[in-house]
Every structure is written in C-alpha cells, then in structure tokens.
Design a protein around this motif. Structure first.
Motif, PDB file in Angstrom:
ATOM      1  N   GLY A   1      30.244  31.021  38.276  1.00 55.54           N
ATOM      2  CA  GLY A   1      30.655  32.354  38.687  1.00 55.54           C
ATOM      3  C   GLY A   1      29.727  33.442  38.193  1.00 55.54           C
ATOM      4  O   GLY A   1      28.915  33.234  37.294  1.00 55.54           O
TER       5      GLY A   1
ATOM      6  N   VAL B   1      39.474  29.887  41.509  1.00 62.39           N
ATOM      7  CA  VAL B   1      38.910  30.830  40.551  1.00 62.39           C
ATOM      8  C   VAL B   1      39.783  32.083  40.459  1.00 62.39           C
ATOM      9  O   VAL B   1      39.989  32.636  39.375  1.00 62.39           O
TER      10      VAL B   1
ATOM     11  N   TYR C   1      39.847  34.734  37.070  1.00 61.23           N
ATOM     12  CA  TYR C   1      38.452  35.163  36.956  1.00 61.23           C
ATOM     13  C   TYR C   1      38.128  36.278  37.941  1.00 61.23           C
ATOM     14  O   TYR C   1      37.351  37.178  37.633  1.00 61.23           O
TER      15      TYR C   1
ATOM     16  N   PHE D   1      29.879  29.465  33.693  1.00 64.17           N
ATOM     17  CA  PHE D   1      30.391  28.234  34.286  1.00 64.17           C
ATOM     18  C   PHE D   1      31.436  27.610  33.386  1.00 64.17           C
ATOM     19  O   PHE D   1      31.610  27.986  32.232  1.00 64.17           O
TER      20      PHE D   1
ATOM     21  N   VAL E   1      30.740  32.764  43.390  1.00 63.63           N
ATOM     22  CA  VAL E   1      31.446  31.549  42.981  1.00 63.63           C
ATOM     23  C   VAL E   1      30.832  30.333  43.657  1.00 63.63           C
ATOM     24  O   VAL E   1      30.417  30.394  44.817  1.00 63.63           O
TER      25      VAL E   1
ATOM     26  N   VAL F   1      32.512  24.593  37.902  1.00 63.06           N
ATOM     27  CA  VAL F   1      32.682  25.823  38.653  1.00 63.06           C
ATOM     28  C   VAL F   1      31.764  26.889  38.069  1.00 63.06           C
ATOM     29  O   VAL F   1      31.716  27.078  36.845  1.00 63.06           O
TER      30      VAL F   1
ATOM     31  N   GLU G   1      30.809  25.608  43.325  1.00 59.35           N
ATOM     32  CA  GLU G   1      31.453  24.438  42.731  1.00 59.35           C
ATOM     33  C   GLU G   1      30.674  23.176  43.079  1.00 59.35           C
ATOM     34  O   GLU G   1      30.171  23.036  44.192  1.00 59.35           O
TER      35      GLU G   1
ATOM     36  N   ASP H   1      32.640  29.713  30.217  1.00 57.02           N
ATOM     37  CA  ASP H   1      33.788  30.593  30.419  1.00 57.02           C
ATOM     38  C   ASP H   1      35.064  29.773  30.553  1.00 57.02           C
ATOM     39  O   ASP H   1      35.134  28.834  31.351  1.00 57.02           O
TER      40      ASP H   1
ATOM     41  N   LEU I   1      36.794  29.827  34.125  1.00 62.28           N
ATOM     42  CA  LEU I   1      36.146  28.912  35.067  1.00 62.28           C
ATOM     43  C   LEU I   1      36.429  27.463  34.687  1.00 62.28           C
ATOM     44  O   LEU I   1      36.571  26.604  35.559  1.00 62.28           O
TER      45      LEU I   1
END
Length: 204
Positions: A200, A107, A112, A182, A140, A198, A142, A63, A66
C-alpha cells in the motif's frame, strides 16, 4: 456492477516442481499474532525489501493494517483451499461497501483506507456501477502463493521470493515504485500453506 483493479493483482501462478513457494504446518496458525512474529515471515519481508533496493527503489515499511488484510485473505484461501485473489462478489452497492471480495476491499476493512479513497459510484439508468479511482492501482496491490507438501515455512523464504520475482506480474507488484508499506499473511491447512502479501501507499 464492476469493481476491477486488476493491473496490480496478477493471476495466480504455479510451478511443476515439488516446492511451490511455501510449506506445511497444521490446520491454521493458532493466532495471527503468533504467525506474524515468526522469523521466517520477517525473512520474507527482508528479502522483498532487498529486491526493491537492488532495483533502486525504497524499502517498504511493515504495516500491521496491511498485515491484517493479508492474514485475512491467507486464512480465507486456506479455509476454502483456493488460491485466488477474488472472494465472493458483492450483490449490491451496500454489500460492496462492506465485502472482502477484492484486495482493495480487504485493505479498506482492515482500516488502511476508506472506501471513498479507492472507489467511486457512477449513476446509470440501469443502476449504480462501482469503479476504481484512477490512482487505485498505485495505492494497493497483492501477491499470493500456495505451497503443497513443501516442508515447514521456515525453509521457504529463499524460494518464495525468487518465485515471485520470476513471475512478471508478481515482480511488477513487488517493484511498484509508489508502494511504501506492506504486510504479510500465511495460513495452513493439512500440508498446504497459503501466502499473501499486501502492498500500500498511505494517503497524505
């Protein structure tokens, strides 16, 4: 004021070897777009998905929002030469709604999520307190890493992902069943490279 979503944000780890999960380029990538088109980043993404499917989980979709959040934080770490998940703390409620302190904030700023998707304000006699919503940790996450004098990033995909998988907190984040997407960021200063991934789960 509190805004802690730490369960999916493991403490940064280190190794005692000469390779520390990343590598060296020049000061910063000339552009985030050039960085994200690099084959070695696609390789890291492929290896993360291979770990998920090996453990019976769905592969993640890449994504760009992200990626934007990950690239922003990778550049912040490189610029400040600090491998940390948390940036400067907000000093007010208004600042909390626009800051980049926590992965969740970044984010949100990448477009997002909306702020109200992840946080709720609790009114108290001594002022407002910001708390994460109960489902925030499933929405979310990380992971980060730093490479010091470790060679070009193109040589690192076979090291960085196993390094994360050998760290319980990072492994937990990679293997979080609820995540669906991600993005990856990386930035370099001197001979040090900073990595950020990251994760999500988009809202319906």
């Amino acid at each position: 004021m509190s805004s802690v979503i730490h369960r999916r944000v493991p403490t940064a780890f280190s190794t005692d070897g000469s390779v520390v999960f990343a590598a060296a380029l020049i000061v910063l990538f000339a552009s985030a777009a050039a960085a994200q088109d690099a084959q070695f980043l696609r390789d890291v993404a492929r290896r993360i998905n291979a770990e998920r499917t090996r453990h019976g989980l769905k592969a993640l979709t890449y994504d760009k929002k992200l990626e934007k959040a990950a690239q922003f934080h990778a550049e912040w770490m490189a610029r400040n030469q600090r491998m940390e998940h948390l940036q400067e703390a907000p000093r007010s409620l208004d600042e909390h709604q626009s800051c980049n302190q926590h992965p969740a904030n970044r984010v949100i700023n990448a477009g997002y999520f909306r702020w109200d998707d992840l946080f709720v304000v609790e009114a108290r006699a001594d002022g407002a307190v910001v708390n994460p919503k109960p489902a925030a940790n499933e929405l979310v996450g990380e992971i980060i890493a730093k490479g010091a004098n470790a060679g070009h990033p193109a040589t690192q995909p076979g090291t960085i992902v196993p390094g994360w998988m050998n760290s319980p907190g990072h492994r937990q984040t990679i293997l979080t069943p609820s995540f669906r997407e991600f993005g990856i960021g990386t930035a370099c200063i001197g001979n040090d490279t900073y990595w950020c991934v990251v994760f999500g789960r988009p809202q319906p």
